[in-house]
Design an enzyme around this catalytic site. Structure first.
Site, short mmCIF file in Angstrom:
data_model
loop_
_atom_site.label_atom_id
_atom_site.label_comp_id
_atom_site.label_asym_id
_atom_site.label_seq_id
_atom_site.Cartn_x
_atom_site.Cartn_y
_atom_site.Cartn_z
CG ASN A 212 14.09 -21.99 1.20
OD1 ASN A 212 13.38 -21.60 0.96
ND2 ASN A 212 13.68 -23.80 1.04
CE LYS A 291 18.97 -27.53 21.88
NZ LYS A 291 19.05 -26.44 22.68
CG PHE A 325 7.28 -20.06 -9.46
CD1 PHE A 325 6.31 -20.46 -9.80
CD2 PHE A 325 8.03 -18.48 -9.73
CE1 PHE A 325 5.06 -19.46 -10.31
CE2 PHE A 325 6.70 -17.45 -9.96
CZ PHE A 325 5.78 -18.70 -9.82
CE LYS A 343 12.65 -29.25 -11.32
NZ LYS A 343 12.28 -28.73 -10.24
#
Ligand code: C5P
Length: 404
Positions: A212, A291, A325, A343
Site C-alpha cells: 500500500n 517466480k 490511526f 477495537k
C-alpha cells in the site's frame, strides 16, 4: 550549566538587531524562573551588546565564533547543541530566519541551531516591511512546519521610526514559550512507547507483493518526537525509504504477521502503543516459492485475512494506552469513532485520504483526534507537528496515571 545539571538548560542565541538589549533582560528572567542559561551570539549581535554583558550576567563563556575556543576539548557548537534542553533565538533577524530555513550553518549560532535536537523557540524582530515580505513569511512557515515555535513580533514603534509589526515580543511571553518547551521536552521521560509505521508487504512470489501507499512518515515523526521528549521508544516498521529516527530501537519487518510478532514481543513492556502502520488486511493465501512466469499468470490471487493486531490487543484490556490511526475517504469522523469502539481504543487519529494533496506520502495532513468523550479537528499541519500535537495529548493522559 555544568555546575547545575538539575536545572533545565536554555541556550539563548542573540542576533544583530536593536532588540538584542532586551535579551539581557530575558537572560535575567530565565534565571529567576530557575533556568541555567548560556549565550551564543552572532558577530552582528556583538555590535549591539557586548559578549562581556552576557558573560557577566550568566557567569559562563559566551560563544561568538566557531574558531575561538581552542581551549575546549570538545567541538564547542556540538557540546552547546547537545546540552541544551531548549534553544531560543532572541531577537532573530530576517537573515538568520532565512539561513535556518535553508539549513545554512556559517557561524557559531546557526551551526549550533542546526546541530541541536532541542526544541527551538524563535522571537523575530525586524522592520515591518522585512517581516511582511513573502519570502520571510515563507521561511517562517517552513520552520514552523519543522516544529520551530515562533513568538510573534508585536506591533508598535520600531527603532527605524516606523510604526507597525516587527517589534520583539514581550520578554515575559518569550520566557513563557521557553518554559512550555522545557516542560514538553521532558514530559515523556521514562514512558515506554511502542510505535508502528509504514505499510506491510504481502508476498505473492519472491518478487511480487501486495502493498500500500503508506510512506511511514507519520510513525517515524512520532517515534522521533517521543524519543526527544524522553520516552523509551521502539519503532516497528514495514519497508520504507526513511532512515532510523534518532534515539529509537528500530525493528524492520515486512509482512503483517511479522509486524504482529514484533509488536506482541514488545507490548507487555509498553505504556503506550501508537499504531500508525497501514497493516495489510489480506495476504495471498499461497506463496509461490518460484517466480510465477508470465504465461502461467493465475486468473486470481486467492487471499486470506490477516490478524487485526490492534483489535487483538484491545481485547486484552491491558491498561496500555492504545492509539489507532484511521485513513478514511468518507464520513471520516463517524468511521473513526466506530473503529475506536470496535477495537476498544483510547484514541483514534483519523485522516481524510480522499484529498490527494494530503495523507499518503505527503509532508502534511489534516487529522481529527477522537477519544470516547471528545473529538478535535486539527488544521492542516506538517506530520512532525501532528506528532507533537498527538504526543501532547498522550502526555496529558499519562500524567495522572503516573501520579497515582
Ligand atoms: O480497521 P482499519 O484497518 O482501518 O484500522 C486501522 C488501525 O488498525 C490502524 O491503527 C492500524 O495500524 C490497525 N490495524 C492493525 N492490524 C490490521 C489492520 C489495521 O493493527 N490488520
Amino acid at each position: 550549566m555544568s555546575q547545575t545539571p538539575d536545572k533545565p538548560r536554555v541556550l539563548v542565541g542573540v542576533t544583530g538587531g536593536i532588540g538584542a538589549y532586551k535579551s539581557c533582560e530575558l537572560v535575567r528572567l530565565l534565571q529567576r524562573r530557575g533556568f541555567s542559561v548560556k549565550v551564543v551570539m552572532t558577530e552582528a549581535a556583538t555590535r549591539f551588546v557586548s559578549a562581556l554583558t552576557f558573560r557577566t550576567l550568566t557567569g559562563e563563556p559566551v560563544a561568538t565564533s566557531l574558531w575561538a575556543d581552542e581551549a575546549e576539548s570538545r567541538v564547542h557548537h556540538v557540546s552547546l547543541a547537545e546540552e541544551a534542553d531548549v534553544m531560543t533565538i532572541v531577537p532573530c533577524t530576517a537573515n538568520v530566519i532565512a539561513k535556518l530555513a535553508h539549513g545554512r550553518a556559517d557561524d557559531m549560532l546557526t551551526t549550533t541551531a542546526l546541530a541541536t535536537e532541542a526544541p527551538l523557540v524563535i522571537a523575530p524582530a525586524m522592520n515591518t516591511h522585512m517581516w511582511r515580505k513573502d519570502v520571510t513569511q515563507r521561511n517562517v512557515a517552513a520552520l514552523r512546519a519543522r516544529g520551530v515555535v515562533f513568538v510573534e513580533p508585536g506591533t508598535g514603534e520600531l527603532a527605524c521610526g516606523d510604526v507597525g509589526e516587527g517589534r520583539l515580543a514581550d520578554v515575559a511571553l518569550i520566557a513563557d514559550a521557553i518554559e512550555a518547551e522545557a516542560r514538553r521536552s521532558r514530559d515523556l521521560a521514562g514512558v515506554r512507547v511502542l510505535v508502528t509505521a509504514g505499510g506491510t508487504e504481502e508476498p505473492i512470489d519472491p518478487v511480487r507483493f501486495i502493498g500500500n501507499r503508506s510512506s511511514g512518515k507519520t510513525g517515524f515523526a512520532i517515534a522521533e518526537e517521543a524519543a526527544r521528549r524522553g520516552a523509551r521508544v521502539s519503532l516497528v516498521t514495514g519497508p520504507t525509504h526513511l532512515g532510523d529516527p534518532y534515539g529509537c530501537e528500530v525493528v524492520r519487518v515486512r509482512t503483517a504477521l511479522e509486524m504482529r510478532a514484533a509488536v506482541l514481543a514488545r507490548f507487555d513492556a509498553a505504556d503506550v502503543l501508537i499504531m500508525t502502520a497501514a497493516v495489510a488486511d489480506f495476504r495471498p493465501a499461497a506463496f509461490a516459492a518460484e517466480k510465477i512466469k508470465k504465461h502461467e499468470a493465475p486468473d486470481a490471487v486467492p487471499l486470506e485475512r490477516n490478524p487485526d493486531i490492534l483489535a487483538e490487543l484491545g481485547e486484552r484490556q491491558s491498561g496500555v494506552l492504545l492509539i489507532g490511526f484511521a485513513a478514511e475517504t468518507t464520513d471520516v469522523v463517524g468511521n473513526a469513532r466506530e473503529k475506536l469502539r470496535a477495537k476498544r481504543l483510547d484514541m483514534v487519529v483519523a485522516n481524510d485520504v480522499s484529498d490527494p494533496a494530503l495523507g499518503f506520502g505527503t509532508e502534511a495532513n489534516r487529522v481529527h483526534i477522537i477519544t470516547p468523550d471528545a473529538e478535535e479537528a486539527l488544521p492542516v499541519l506538517d506530520k512532525r507537528v501532528i506528532a507533537r500535537e498527538l504526543l501532547d495529548r498522550v502526555a496529558s493522559r499519562l500524567t495522572p496515571q503516573k501520579e497515582r
